[in-house]
Design a protein around this motif. Structure first.
Motif, mmCIF file in Angstrom:
data_model
loop_
_atom_site.group_PDB
_atom_site.id
_atom_site.type_symbol
_atom_site.label_atom_id
_atom_site.label_comp_id
_atom_site.label_asym_id
_atom_site.label_seq_id
_atom_site.Cartn_x
_atom_site.Cartn_y
_atom_site.Cartn_z
ATOM 1 N N VAL A 1 -22.587 19.934 24.812
ATOM 2 C CA VAL A 1 -23.094 18.588 24.570
ATOM 3 C C VAL A 1 -22.683 17.762 25.780
ATOM 4 O O VAL A 1 -21.508 17.714 26.144
ATOM 5 N N TYR B 1 -19.264 16.080 26.748
ATOM 6 C CA TYR B 1 -18.976 14.987 25.819
ATOM 7 C C TYR B 1 -18.115 15.524 24.691
ATOM 8 O O TYR B 1 -18.515 16.447 23.981
ATOM 9 N N ASP C 1 -23.124 14.052 28.228
ATOM 10 C CA ASP C 1 -23.499 12.638 28.201
ATOM 11 C C ASP C 1 -24.654 12.403 29.178
ATOM 12 O O ASP C 1 -25.172 13.340 29.782
ATOM 13 N N GLY D 1 -23.622 12.550 13.156
ATOM 14 C CA GLY D 1 -24.729 11.593 13.267
ATOM 15 C C GLY D 1 -25.428 11.618 14.619
ATOM 16 O O GLY D 1 -26.527 11.096 14.760
ATOM 17 N N ASP D 2 -24.801 12.231 15.620
ATOM 18 C CA ASP D 2 -25.420 12.358 16.944
ATOM 19 C C ASP D 2 -26.464 13.469 16.983
ATOM 20 O O ASP D 2 -27.227 13.561 17.940
ATOM 21 N N LEU D 3 -26.472 14.326 15.987
ATOM 22 C CA LEU D 3 -27.367 15.479 15.965
ATOM 23 C C LEU D 3 -28.527 15.276 15.009
ATOM 24 O O LEU D 3 -28.423 14.525 14.047
ATOM 25 N N SER D 4 -29.620 15.954 15.289
ATOM 26 C CA SER D 4 -30.730 16.028 14.339
ATOM 27 C C SER D 4 -31.060 17.500 14.164
ATOM 28 O O SER D 4 -30.598 18.349 14.915
ATOM 29 N N SER E 1 -16.718 13.641 22.139
ATOM 30 C CA SER E 1 -16.595 12.719 21.008
ATOM 31 C C SER E 1 -17.833 12.716 20.122
ATOM 32 O O SER E 1 -18.106 11.741 19.423
ATOM 33 N N ALA E 2 -18.605 13.791 20.125
ATOM 34 C CA ALA E 2 -19.820 13.853 19.308
ATOM 35 C C ALA E 2 -19.447 13.867 17.823
ATOM 36 O O ALA E 2 -18.400 14.378 17.426
#
Length: 73
Positions: free
Chosen positions: A17, A25, A19, A31-34, A27-28
């Protein structure tokens, strides 16, 4: 490729992941994922968990709500 049984919890590794600058990154949050289930994109089930391993890689635990649709995930 990973195969999952429909409506079962499963664990996989995702990443890296990054930025907007291409930096790992660490700090994922879930809610950052779909998720795309058989061609339809939706939010991940809130009960799913995402845990940092290292270098932008995470352990993602799918809930049965994430894997409840027959077809490609």
């Amino acid at each position: 490729m990973q195969f999952l049984k429909q409506s079962t919890a499963a664990t996989t590794i995702v990443g890296p992941v990054l930025d907007a600058n291409g930096v790992e990154y660490a700090s994922a949050v879930i809610g950052d994922l779909s998720i795309t289930k058989n061609g339809t994109t939706a939010a991940m089930a809130a009960a799913a968990t995402l845990t940092i391993i290292a270098n932008g890689y995470y352990t993602l635990v799918f809930t049965t709500g994430n894997t409840d649709t027959l077809g490609r995930l």
